[in-house]
Design a protein around this motif. Structure first.
Motif, PDB file in Angstrom:
ATOM      1  N   UNK A 177      -2.173  -2.094 -12.779  1.00 14.16           N
ATOM      2  CA  UNK A 177      -3.425  -1.807 -12.496  1.00 14.16           C
ATOM      3  C   UNK A 177      -3.656  -0.382 -12.127  1.00 14.16           C
ATOM      4  N   UNK A 178      -2.842   0.059 -11.230  1.00 14.92           N
ATOM      5  CA  UNK A 178      -2.623   1.565 -10.538  1.00 14.92           C
ATOM      6  C   UNK A 178      -2.668   2.518 -11.706  1.00 14.92           C
ATOM      7  N   UNK A 179      -1.835   2.178 -12.772  1.00 17.33           N
ATOM      8  CA  UNK A 179      -1.394   3.321 -13.935  1.00 17.33           C
ATOM      9  C   UNK A 179      -2.773   3.398 -14.574  1.00 17.33           C
ATOM     10  N   UNK A 180      -3.014   2.127 -14.820  1.00 20.00           N
ATOM     11  CA  UNK A 180      -4.368   1.832 -15.872  1.00 20.00           C
ATOM     12  C   UNK A 180      -5.581   2.686 -15.182  1.00 20.00           C
TER      13      UNK A 180
ATOM     14  N   UNK B 116      -5.314   4.143  -4.974  1.00 28.42           N
ATOM     15  CA  UNK B 116      -4.869   2.968  -4.520  1.00 28.42           C
ATOM     16  C   UNK B 116      -6.170   2.155  -4.269  1.00 28.42           C
ATOM     17  N   UNK B 117      -7.006   2.782  -3.508  1.00 34.08           N
ATOM     18  CA  UNK B 117      -8.187   1.878  -3.116  1.00 34.08           C
ATOM     19  C   UNK B 117      -8.813   1.221  -4.175  1.00 34.08           C
ATOM     20  N   UNK B 118      -9.136   1.619  -5.232  1.00 33.76           N
ATOM     21  CA  UNK B 118      -9.522   1.238  -6.597  1.00 33.76           C
ATOM     22  C   UNK B 118      -8.737   0.106  -6.859  1.00 33.76           C
ATOM     23  N   UNK B 119      -7.687   0.448  -7.132  1.00 29.52           N
ATOM     24  CA  UNK B 119      -6.544  -0.613  -7.362  1.00 29.52           C
ATOM     25  C   UNK B 119      -6.650  -1.808  -6.641  1.00 29.52           C
ATOM     26  N   UNK B 120      -6.830  -1.870  -5.292  1.00 36.21           N
ATOM     27  CA  UNK B 120      -6.597  -3.012  -4.482  1.00 36.21           C
ATOM     28  C   UNK B 120      -7.889  -3.565  -4.439  1.00 36.21           C
TER      29      UNK B 120
ATOM     30  N   UNK C 264       0.666  -1.215   0.085  1.00 43.72           N
ATOM     31  CA  UNK C 264      -0.030   0.024  -0.056  1.00 43.72           C
ATOM     32  C   UNK C 264       0.902   1.149  -0.060  1.00 43.72           C
ATOM     33  N   UNK C 265       2.039   1.274   0.767  1.00 43.86           N
ATOM     34  CA  UNK C 265       2.791   2.434   0.895  1.00 43.86           C
ATOM     35  C   UNK C 265       3.393   2.951  -0.611  1.00 43.86           C
ATOM     36  N   UNK C 266       3.852   1.821  -1.091  1.00 43.94           N
ATOM     37  CA  UNK C 266       4.482   2.038  -2.361  1.00 43.94           C
ATOM     38  C   UNK C 266       3.653   2.296  -3.356  1.00 43.94           C
ATOM     39  N   UNK C 267       2.281   1.809  -3.519  1.00 45.63           N
ATOM     40  CA  UNK C 267       1.421   2.152  -4.455  1.00 45.63           C
ATOM     41  C   UNK C 267       0.809   3.593  -4.185  1.00 45.63           C
ATOM     42  N   UNK C 268       0.579   4.217  -2.929  1.00 46.61           N
ATOM     43  CA  UNK C 268       0.488   5.498  -2.566  1.00 46.61           C
ATOM     44  C   UNK C 268       1.448   6.418  -2.986  1.00 46.61           C
ATOM     45  N   UNK C 269       2.850   5.991  -2.887  1.00 46.20           N
ATOM     46  CA  UNK C 269       3.634   6.809  -3.273  1.00 46.20           C
ATOM     47  C   UNK C 269       3.665   7.159  -4.823  1.00 46.20           C
ATOM     48  N   UNK C 270       3.433   6.111  -5.716  1.00 41.55           N
ATOM     49  CA  UNK C 270       3.340   5.983  -7.022  1.00 41.55           C
ATOM     50  C   UNK C 270       2.126   6.738  -7.495  1.00 41.55           C
ATOM     51  N   UNK C 271       1.099   6.763  -6.586  1.00 43.91           N
ATOM     52  CA  UNK C 271      -0.193   7.462  -7.154  1.00 43.91           C
ATOM     53  C   UNK C 271      -0.068   9.089  -6.850  1.00 43.91           C
ATOM     54  N   UNK C 272       0.699   9.305  -5.814  1.00 46.84           N
ATOM     55  CA  UNK C 272       0.836  10.844  -5.635  1.00 46.84           C
ATOM     56  C   UNK C 272       1.759  11.331  -6.613  1.00 46.84           C
ATOM     57  N   UNK C 273       2.445  10.646  -7.139  1.00 50.77           N
ATOM     58  CA  UNK C 273       3.594  11.283  -8.438  1.00 50.77           C
ATOM     59  C   UNK C 273       2.529  11.174  -9.598  1.00 50.77           C
ATOM     60  N   UNK C 274       1.566  10.292  -9.766  1.00 56.68           N
ATOM     61  CA  UNK C 274       0.638  10.337 -10.798  1.00 56.68           C
ATOM     62  C   UNK C 274      -0.275  11.598 -10.982  1.00 56.68           C
ATOM     63  N   UNK C 275      -0.471  11.891  -9.484  1.00 59.23           N
ATOM     64  CA  UNK C 275      -1.565  12.853  -9.518  1.00 59.23           C
ATOM     65  C   UNK C 275      -0.993  14.153  -9.197  1.00 59.23           C
ATOM     66  N   UNK C 276       0.221  14.208  -9.187  1.00 53.43           N
ATOM     67  CA  UNK C 276       1.125  15.550  -8.864  1.00 53.43           C
ATOM     68  C   UNK C 276       0.803  16.051  -7.628  1.00 53.43           C
TER      69      UNK C 276
END
Length: 170
Positions: free
Chosen positions: A66-69, A39-43, A17-29
């Motif tokens: 899945x997160x990127x898509x 992250x919730x949707x991905x999981x 979860x932490x890694x996905x969250x950091x990646x999602x923060x970068x994707x969403x600026x």
């Protein structure tokens, strides 16, 4: 068996979860709220197919995909560019030449045949797709494309260079 599968997913999700969250923060600026939603949707998507996903060589890489898509799907939505603001403006912001531009466009639109005007309004003002416009007007998609092309050509001919005089300088 189901309990062990759920336990396996909980362990997987807890570690990732932490890694996905950091990646999602970068994707969403840096939009942490949107990042949490992604992250919730991905999981959630991963959980639904965990029986098959757990057999994959690298489930963490699959989760990243899945997160990127999920993010790209979110960005394709029309409302994804909307941003809340703390305060709404009291009065609309109108530049000095905006009323002139509106009048010129309304006059030019009024000179188009009704079906061409309907296509222009549906496609460009209401931002409908070609298929939605065709359904609304009960005509074919190719007829919408043809009418839109011809209507825009007529508008350009009617407005000519006068439109550039009415558009405020950036």
């Amino acid at each position: 068996m189901r309990k062990s599968r759920e336990d396996g997913f909980i362990e997987f999700a807890g570690g990732l979860t932490g890694h996905l969250f950091r990646s999602a923060c970068l994707l969403t600026s840096g939009d942490t709220y949107l990042a949490e939603d992604l992250v919730q949707e991905t999981l959630g998507r991963m959980y639904l197919k965990w029986g098959r996903i757990s057999q994959v060589d690298n489930p963490a890489a699959y989760a990243q995909t899945v997160l990127v898509r999920t993010f790209l799907t979110y960005r394709r939505r029309r409302s994804s560019d909307e941003r809340p603001v703390a305060e709404l403006p009291d009065v609309p912001v109108i530049t000095g030449s905006d009323p002139l531009l509106r009048l010129a466009l309304l006059q030019a639109l009024g000179q188009l045949p009704p079906k061409d005007r309907a296509v222009v309004v549906l496609r460009y003002w209401e931002d409908r797709s070609i298929e939605e416009t065709a359904d609304a007007m009960n005509i074919s998609s190719s007829a919408v494309r043809t009418r839109a092309s011809r209507a825009l050509a007529r508008l350009r001919a009617q407005l000519g260079g006068s439109l550039t005089e009415l558009v405020p300088a950036s």
